[in-house]
Scaffold this active site. Structure first.
Site, PDB file in Angstrom:
ATOM      1  CB  THR A 102     -21.040  -0.677  22.360  1.00 48.29           C
ATOM      2  OG1 THR A 102     -21.684  -1.727  21.625  1.00 48.29           O
ATOM      3  CG2 THR A 102     -20.333   0.255  21.389  1.00 48.29           C
ATOM      4  CB  THR A 103     -18.312  -4.891  20.609  1.00 44.27           C
ATOM      5  OG1 THR A 103     -18.932  -5.827  21.495  1.00 44.27           O
ATOM      6  CG2 THR A 103     -17.154  -5.564  19.896  1.00 44.27           C
ATOM      7  CG  HIS A 150       4.480  10.242 -26.047  1.00 45.54           C
ATOM      8  ND1 HIS A 150       3.234  10.063 -25.507  1.00 45.54           N
ATOM      9  CD2 HIS A 150       4.692  11.585 -26.070  1.00 45.54           C
ATOM     10  CE1 HIS A 150       2.688  11.235 -25.233  1.00 45.54           C
ATOM     11  NE2 HIS A 150       3.550  12.176 -25.548  1.00 45.54           N
ATOM     12  CB  SER A 273      16.079 -18.541 -15.921  1.00 45.65           C
ATOM     13  OG  SER A 273      15.586 -19.591 -16.743  1.00 45.65           O
ATOM     14  CE  LYS A 279      15.970 -13.469 -18.266  1.00 48.10           C
ATOM     15  NZ  LYS A 279      14.660 -14.149 -18.171  1.00 48.10           N
ATOM     16  NE  ARG A 280      23.530  -9.179 -13.384  1.00 47.39           N
ATOM     17  CZ  ARG A 280      24.233  -9.333 -12.249  1.00 47.39           C
ATOM     18  NH1 ARG A 280      24.774 -10.500 -11.968  1.00 47.39           N
ATOM     19  NH2 ARG A 280      24.406  -8.318 -11.430  1.00 47.39           N
ATOM     20  CG  ASN A 281      14.909 -12.649 -14.377  1.00 51.01           C
ATOM     21  OD1 ASN A 281      15.254 -12.356 -15.522  1.00 51.01           O
ATOM     22  ND2 ASN A 281      14.534 -13.868 -14.035  1.00 51.01           N
TER      23      ASN A 281
END
Length: 457
Positions: A102-103, A150, A273, A279-281
C-alpha cells in the site's frame, strides 16, 4: 517567519536538498526495488519481473514531467510514480510492480531513508560543534567572570564552566539521537491494514528481508496508525533547539554593550544598521533564537499526528512535513551555532571589570564561610549581610565596611580579608569541570564520527 540576514556567511548542511521531491521519489523507488527483489526471493513474484523492476527503479529512466502532471491530476503522492514505473518496466512484467503493498508502506519506508540521511548530517554537525566547544571550554577554563543568578552577581565562575554546561546538554542530545535511531529507522510493509494479508504467509518474513536490504529494522507491528517513533524525533529536535537557543541567548546577552564579555564572529564588511555605523549586532545569535522558536513550535504538531483513527488516516503524511521542517530548521540552527562557538571572541578585560562592579561583594560567600568557622555560620551570614546591604543601599565601600566592623577584624586580619575578596580564589571546581567537559566533548565527537563512518551505523 524569521528574517535571516546571515545566510550568505553560514555554510549549508544539505538538508533542504534531502527533502526535495525528486530525492524522495528516488528513495521510494529504492523501496519498490527492494520489495520486488525480496518478493522474487520469497517466490511471490517471478524472478524475471523483479529483475526488470529493479532495473527500472531509477528516476533517470522515468518521465518525471509526466509524473508531476499526474500527481496534480490524480491528487495522489505515489500512484503516478507507480504508473510510470509500470510503463517503463513494460509487458509482461509491469503488472508485478508494487505487488501487495500500500502507498504508506512505500512512502513511509522511503521517507525513513531520507530521515536517516538527515540524522547522519545532524550528528556530523553536532560532532564538529562539540569539538569547537571543547576548544572554547579549554580557552576559558581559567578565565574568571561574574557568575549571575536572577540577573545579579552571584559568585565568581570561569567562562569555561559556562561552556561546560553547554557541552553537558549537547552531549545528552547526541546520546538521545543515537538512542532513537533504531526506533526511527523502521521499515513498514504490512499491507493495507498491517495484516500482511496481501503477502500470504510470507508477510513478516518479507518485511524483515526488505528492511535488511535497506539497512532498516522491521516494525514489530506494522500498523499505519503507529507514528510515535517519528514524533519522538521531532521531540528530541525540540530539546536540541532549546539548548541551541540557550547558547544563543547567553551570547546575545554577554555581547551587549553594557557587558561586552564575548562577541560572536563579525566578519569585515558586516553592516549592523543603515543609520548607525557603529552597530555590531549579534545577528547569528538572533537567527538561532528565531529558528529554534520555530522548531519548538513543531513539537505539538508532531504529538498531534499520533492521534490516528482506526488503522490509518492522513496524519502520517502531514507528520512528514513536520519532520522535514524540523530537520531543515535544526540544520539552519546548528550551522549558525557552529560558526558562533568556533569563532567566539572572549574579552577577559571586560569580564574582570564587570566582576569588580560589585566592589568585592561577589566573593561575600567566601568571606562568610571563613568567618563562619570562627563565629558560626548564621552569625557570620548576618554580619556580612549587614555590610553588603549597607554598601548597596548607601553607596559605601564594601571592603571598608568590613575593615571597620570589630566583629570581623577581631577574627580576620586585613591580608586574609583581602585574599578572601579575590574573585579568582573562589571559582571552585570551575576550571576542572571545564577541562573534564572538554574531554567528554572530544570523546563524544570522536565516537560519533566513528559510528557514522562505520558499516551500518
Amino acid at each position: 517567519m524569521t528574517c535571516r540576514f546571515t545566510a550568505g556567511r553560514v555554510p549549508a548542511t544539505g538538508l533542504t536538498e534531502l527533502f526535495g521531491t525528486v530525492p524522495r521519489w528516488r528513495r521510494w523507488l529504492e523501496v519498490e526495488a527492494a520489495l520486488a527483489h525480496c518478493q522474487a526471493t520469497a517466490g511471490l513474484i517471478p524472478a524475471e519481473a523483479a529483475t526488470a523492476i529493479v532495473d527500472a527503479c531509477r528516476v533517470e529512466r522515468l518521465d518525471l514531467d509526466r509524473v508531476r502532471a499526474d500527481v496534480v491530476r490524480m491528487s495522489h503522492p505515489l500512484m503516478p510514480l507507480i504508473t510510470e514505473l509500470s510503463r517503463v518496466v513494460g509487458d509482461p512484467h509491469g503488472g508485478w510492480v508494487h505487488w501487495g503493498a500500500t502507498t504508506q508502506n512505500i512512502t513511509q519506508t522511503g521517507d525513513v531513508l531520507v530521515l536517516r540521511d538527515a540524522h547522519d548530517l545532524l550528528l556530523d554537525t553536532l560532532a564538529r560543534i562539540l569539538g569547537s566547544l571543547a576548544d572554547l571550554a579549554e580557552r576559558g577554563a581559567d578565565l574568571p567572570m561574574a557568575g549571575r543568578t536572577h540577573g545579579q552577581h552571584a559568585v565568581p565562575i570561569t567562562f569555561g564552566l559556562k561552556v561546560a554546561s553547554w557541552i553537558d546538554e549537547i552531549d545528552r542530545h547526541v546520546e538521545r539521537l543515537w538512542q532513537l535511531r533504531p526506533r526511527l529507522t523502521m521499515a513498514i510493509l504490512g499491507g493495507a491494514a498491517g495484516t500482511f494479508a496481501s503477502f500470504g504467509d510470507r508477510g513478516p518474513e518479507l518485511q524483515a528481508a526488505v528492511a535488511d536490504r535497506l539497512g532498516l529494522t522491521p516494525m514489530a507491528v506494522p500498523s499505519r496508525a503507529v507514528t510515535d517513533h517519528l514524533a519522538e524525533f521531532v521531540c528530541v529536535l525540540g530539546l536540541l533547539a532549546g539548548s541551541c537557543g540557550r547558547i544563543a541567548r547567553e551570547v546575545y546577552a554577554l555581547m551587549s554593550t553594557e557587558l561586552g564579555e564575548v562577541e560572536e564572529p563579525v566578519p569585515s564588511g558586516t553592516v549592523g544598521s543603515s543609520t548607525m555605523p557603529q552597530k555590531r549586532n549579534p545577528q547569528l545569535s538572533q537567527d538561532v533564537l528565531g529558528i529554534t522558536a520555530e522548531i519548538r513550535a513543531l513539537v505539538p504538531l508532531a504529538l498531534e499526528s499520533m492521534h490516528n483513527e482506526h488503522e490509518a488516516d492522513h496524519l502520517p503524511s502531514a507528520l512528514f512535513e513536520t519532520l522535514a521542517r524540523a530537520c531543515v530548521l535544526t540544520g539552519d540552527s546548528l550551522t549558525r551555532v557552529e560558526v558562533i562557538v568556533s569563532g567566539l571572541r572572549l574579552n577577559p578585560g571586560r569580564m574582570r571589570a564587570n566582576i569588580d562592579l560589585s566592589d568585592g561583594m561577589i566573593t561575600a560567600e567566601a568571606l562568610m564561610l571563613e568567618l563562619g568557622r570562627l563565629m558560626g555560620r548564621q552569625e557570620a551570614h548576618h554580619v556580612v549581610y549587614e555590610a553588603a546591604q549597607s554598601a548597596a543601599s548607601e553607596g559605601r565601600s564594601f571592603p571598608e565596611l568590613l575593615a571597620a566592623d570589630p566583629r570581623i577584624v577581631a577574627r580576620l586580619d586585613a591580608d586574609t580579608i583581602d585574599a578572601l575578596l579575590r574573585p579568582d580564589r573562589h571559582t571552585g571546581a570551575s576550571a576542572a569541570t571545564a577541562r573534564a567537559a572538554a574531554a567528554a566533548a572530544r570523546r563524544t565527537a570522536s565516537g560519533t564520527r566513528a559510528r557514522l563512518a562505520g558499516p551500518g551505523v
